[in-house]
Design an enzyme around this catalytic site. Structure first.
Site, PDB file in Angstrom:
ATOM      1  N   SER A 184       0.861  -1.187   0.000  1.00 49.06           N
ATOM      2  CA  SER A 184       0.000   0.000   0.000  1.00 49.06           C
ATOM      3  C   SER A 184       0.892   1.229   0.000  1.00 49.06           C
ATOM      4  CB  SER A 184      -0.890   0.022   1.240  1.00 49.06           C
ATOM      5  OG  SER A 184      -1.497   1.300   1.368  1.00 49.06           O
TER       6      SER A 184
ATOM      7  N   TYR B  97      -0.944  -0.601  10.490  1.00 48.70           N
ATOM      8  CA  TYR B  97      -1.047  -0.980   9.066  1.00 48.70           C
ATOM      9  C   TYR B  97       0.127  -0.409   8.280  1.00 48.70           C
ATOM     10  CZ  TYR B  97      -3.145  -1.567   4.407  1.00 48.70           C
ATOM     11  OH  TYR B  97      -3.394  -1.914   3.100  1.00 48.70           O
TER      12      TYR B  97
ATOM     13  N   LYS C 214       2.980  -2.495   6.080  1.00 46.70           N
ATOM     14  CA  LYS C 214       3.199  -2.399   4.629  1.00 46.70           C
ATOM     15  C   LYS C 214       4.608  -1.894   4.312  1.00 46.70           C
ATOM     16  CE  LYS C 214      -0.742  -4.089   3.186  1.00 46.70           C
ATOM     17  NZ  LYS C 214      -0.826  -5.420   2.586  1.00 46.70           N
TER      18      LYS C 214
ATOM     19  N   ALA D 294     -13.072  -0.214  -2.966  1.00 45.53           N
ATOM     20  CA  ALA D 294     -14.294  -0.635  -2.262  1.00 45.53           C
ATOM     21  C   ALA D 294     -14.284  -2.149  -2.058  1.00 45.53           C
ATOM     22  CB  ALA D 294     -15.521  -0.218  -3.073  1.00 45.53           C
ATOM     23  N   THR D 295     -13.940  -2.570  -0.846  1.00 43.94           N
ATOM     24  CA  THR D 295     -13.968  -3.991  -0.466  1.00 43.94           C
ATOM     25  C   THR D 295     -14.510  -4.056   0.963  1.00 43.94           C
ATOM     26  OG1 THR D 295     -11.773  -3.991   0.548  1.00 43.94           O
ATOM     27  CG2 THR D 295     -11.858  -4.469  -1.813  1.00 43.94           C
TER      28      THR D 295
HETATM   29  N1  NAP Z   1      -8.992  -2.136  -0.089  1.00 41.26           N
HETATM   30  C1  NAP Z   1      -8.069  -1.178  -0.193  1.00 41.26           C
HETATM   31  O1  NAP Z   1      -8.377   0.029  -0.323  1.00 41.26           O
HETATM   32  C2  NAP Z   1      -6.606  -1.523  -0.193  1.00 41.26           C
HETATM   33  C3  NAP Z   1      -5.688  -0.499  -0.487  1.00 41.26           C
HETATM   34  C4  NAP Z   1      -4.325  -0.815  -0.492  1.00 41.26           C
HETATM   35  C5  NAP Z   1      -3.897  -2.106  -0.232  1.00 41.26           C
HETATM   36  N2  NAP Z   1      -4.829  -3.071   0.056  1.00 41.26           N
HETATM   37  C6  NAP Z   1      -4.336  -4.434   0.323  1.00 41.26           C
HETATM   38  O2  NAP Z   1      -4.932  -5.326  -0.594  1.00 41.26           O
HETATM   39  C7  NAP Z   1      -5.037  -6.624  -0.013  1.00 41.26           C
HETATM   40  C8  NAP Z   1      -6.475  -7.129  -0.130  1.00 41.26           C
HETATM   41  O3  NAP Z   1      -7.309  -6.201   0.535  1.00 41.26           O
HETATM   42  P1  NAP Z   1      -8.906  -6.237   0.391  1.00 41.26           P
HETATM   43  O4  NAP Z   1      -9.357  -4.826   0.500  1.00 41.26           O
HETATM   44  O5  NAP Z   1      -9.296  -7.057  -0.786  1.00 41.26           O
HETATM   45  O6  NAP Z   1      -9.287  -6.986   1.763  1.00 41.26           O
HETATM   46  P2  NAP Z   1     -10.565  -7.908   2.143  1.00 41.26           P
HETATM   47  O7  NAP Z   1     -11.694  -7.659   1.222  1.00 41.26           O
HETATM   48  O8  NAP Z   1     -10.755  -7.677   3.604  1.00 41.26           O
HETATM   49  O9  NAP Z   1     -10.026  -9.392   1.880  1.00 41.26           O
HETATM   50  C9  NAP Z   1      -8.971  -9.899   2.648  1.00 41.26           C
HETATM   51  C10 NAP Z   1      -8.681 -11.312   2.204  1.00 41.26           C
HETATM   52  O10 NAP Z   1      -7.596 -11.799   3.020  1.00 41.26           O
HETATM   53  C11 NAP Z   1      -8.009 -13.063   3.563  1.00 41.26           C
HETATM   54  N3  NAP Z   1      -7.363 -13.381   4.825  1.00 41.26           N
HETATM   55  C12 NAP Z   1      -7.533 -12.832   6.045  1.00 41.26           C
HETATM   56  N4  NAP Z   1      -6.783 -13.452   6.959  1.00 41.26           N
HETATM   57  C13 NAP Z   1      -6.130 -14.448   6.294  1.00 41.26           C
HETATM   58  C14 NAP Z   1      -5.218 -15.460   6.678  1.00 41.26           C
HETATM   59  N5  NAP Z   1      -4.820 -15.613   7.943  1.00 41.26           N
HETATM   60  N6  NAP Z   1      -4.744 -16.314   5.736  1.00 41.26           N
HETATM   61  C15 NAP Z   1      -5.130 -16.190   4.446  1.00 41.26           C
HETATM   62  N7  NAP Z   1      -6.012 -15.271   4.014  1.00 41.26           N
HETATM   63  C16 NAP Z   1      -6.495 -14.402   4.935  1.00 41.26           C
HETATM   64  C17 NAP Z   1      -9.519 -12.927   3.729  1.00 41.26           C
HETATM   65  O11 NAP Z   1     -10.096 -14.215   3.908  1.00 41.26           O
HETATM   66  P3  NAP Z   1     -11.480 -14.437   4.754  1.00 41.26           P
HETATM   67  O12 NAP Z   1     -12.599 -14.181   3.795  1.00 41.26           O
HETATM   68  O13 NAP Z   1     -11.382 -15.840   5.216  1.00 41.26           O
HETATM   69  O14 NAP Z   1     -11.447 -13.448   5.896  1.00 41.26           O
HETATM   70  C18 NAP Z   1      -9.870 -12.269   2.412  1.00 41.26           C
HETATM   71  O15 NAP Z   1      -9.879 -13.204   1.385  1.00 41.26           O
HETATM   72  C19 NAP Z   1      -4.556  -6.474   1.438  1.00 41.26           C
HETATM   73  O16 NAP Z   1      -3.197  -6.869   1.527  1.00 41.26           O
HETATM   74  C20 NAP Z   1      -4.696  -4.985   1.691  1.00 41.26           C
HETATM   75  O17 NAP Z   1      -3.829  -4.504   2.699  1.00 41.26           O
HETATM   76  C21 NAP Z   1      -6.153  -2.816   0.071  1.00 41.26           C
END
Ligand code: NAP
Length: 247
Positions: free
Chosen positions: A144, A167, A171, A201-202
């Site tokens: 990030s 966080y 990162k 948006a997640t």
């Molecule tokens: N969304 C943003 O704006 C944003 C921006 C920058 C970077 N990111 C990064 O992008 C990545 C994905 O984010 P997202 O927004 O898609 O998050 P999300 O929708 O919360 O999804 C997180 C995923 O990680 C899995 N997870 C959680 N704990 C785990 C574990 N112990 N072992 C394996 N998988 C695990 C979750 O599985 P479960 O369904 O089982 O919980 C889910 O599949 C992250 O690294 C986040 O830091 C996101």
């Protein structure tokens, strides 16, 4: 091993049952890659894969909790047994707990580091022999820009006032792993890069003070691009869809 699996690239995406990880998994499969969808809960992953089966995508759920040694070992054995190599690893699983109530800052730090950093190194380390066996593999670490010291030092940066201590530390550590592994694995032909998907948006951003409008599909593009880089592609970089980011 079938003829097809010898020719098609094999990818593993952690945390791929929803959000950005799912969009990366689908995007890679749409590019003709055989994708192993890492999912903590296998039933969740099976249900998600069933939704995409009619689109003809080659996505298969594999139980994967990156905080659990046994789970990581089992995935590594499955890939060894069935494919003998891994061309692409996307370390996507991650959390941000800074705004979660009822946890101390120490609990937030420990849980965040355990998944975002130790989980990334555990999975990467376990899969190194399979990545090496692929000849020219690619590792993409989903980081990030919030972890960028360079951007945080810029008063005009859009997120200059945002402070998420645990966080952001995690990162920054992920980015450090990218630099280390890029150097360690250069002689083995394995590329290692960090990407920032952008504010998306997640489930992770649901209910945030600033609503996210970016779709997971948009967010996934830069990860897919780096996952599919060829032998002449970059290694040890950090980028988003607009180009290089400062560490
Ligand atoms: N969304 C943003 O704006 C944003 C921006 C920058 C970077 N990111 C990064 O992008 C990545 C994905 O984010 P997202 O927004 O898609 O998050 P999300 O929708 O919360 O999804 C997180 C995923 O990680 C899995 N997870 C959680 N704990 C785990 C574990 N112990 N072992 C394996 N998988 C695990 C979750 O599985 P479960 O369904 O089982 O919980 C889910 O599949 C992250 O690294 C986040 O830091 C996101």
């Amino acid at each position: 091993m079938s003829e097809t699996s010898k020719q098609k690239k094999i990818a593993l995406v952690s945390g791929a049952n929803r959000g950005i990880g799912l969009a990366i998994a689908i995007g890679l499969a749409q590019q003709g890659v055989t994708v192993l969808m890492g999912t903590r809960n296998l039933k969740n992953g099976e249900a998600v894969c069933a939704q995409h089966a009619q689109e003809g995508l080659d996505i298969r759920p594999v139980q994967l909790d990156t905080t659990d040694d046994a789970s990581v070992r089992a995935v590594s054995s499955l890939i060894q047994r069935e494919y003998g190599r891994l061309d692409i690893l996307v370390n996507n699983a991650g959390i941000g707990l800074d705004f979660v109530p009822d946890l101390s800052v120490v609990e937030k730090m420990e849980q965040t580091l355990m998944l975002n950093v130790t989980g990334t190194i555990r999975l990467t380390d376990a899969l190194l022999p399979l990545l090496e066996a692929a000849g020219h593999a690619s590792i993409v670490n989903v980081s990030s820009e919030l972890g960028s010291f360079g951007l945080r030092a810029d008063k005009n940066w859009i997120y200059a006032e945002l402070v998420m201590p645990t966080y952001q530390a995690s990162k920054a550590a992920v980015n450090s792993l990218t630099v280390s592994y890029a150097k360690l694995l250069a002689s083995k032909g394995i590329k290692v890069n960090s990407i920032c998907p952008g504010y998306t948006a997640t489930d992770a951003t649901k209910g945030a003070a600033m609503p996210a409008t970016r779709t997971p599909e948009q967010a996934a593009r830069v990860a897919i691009k780096l996952a599919l880089i060829g032998q002449d592609g970059p290694t040890g970089t950090f980028e988003n869809e607009d180009g290089q980011l400062p560490w």
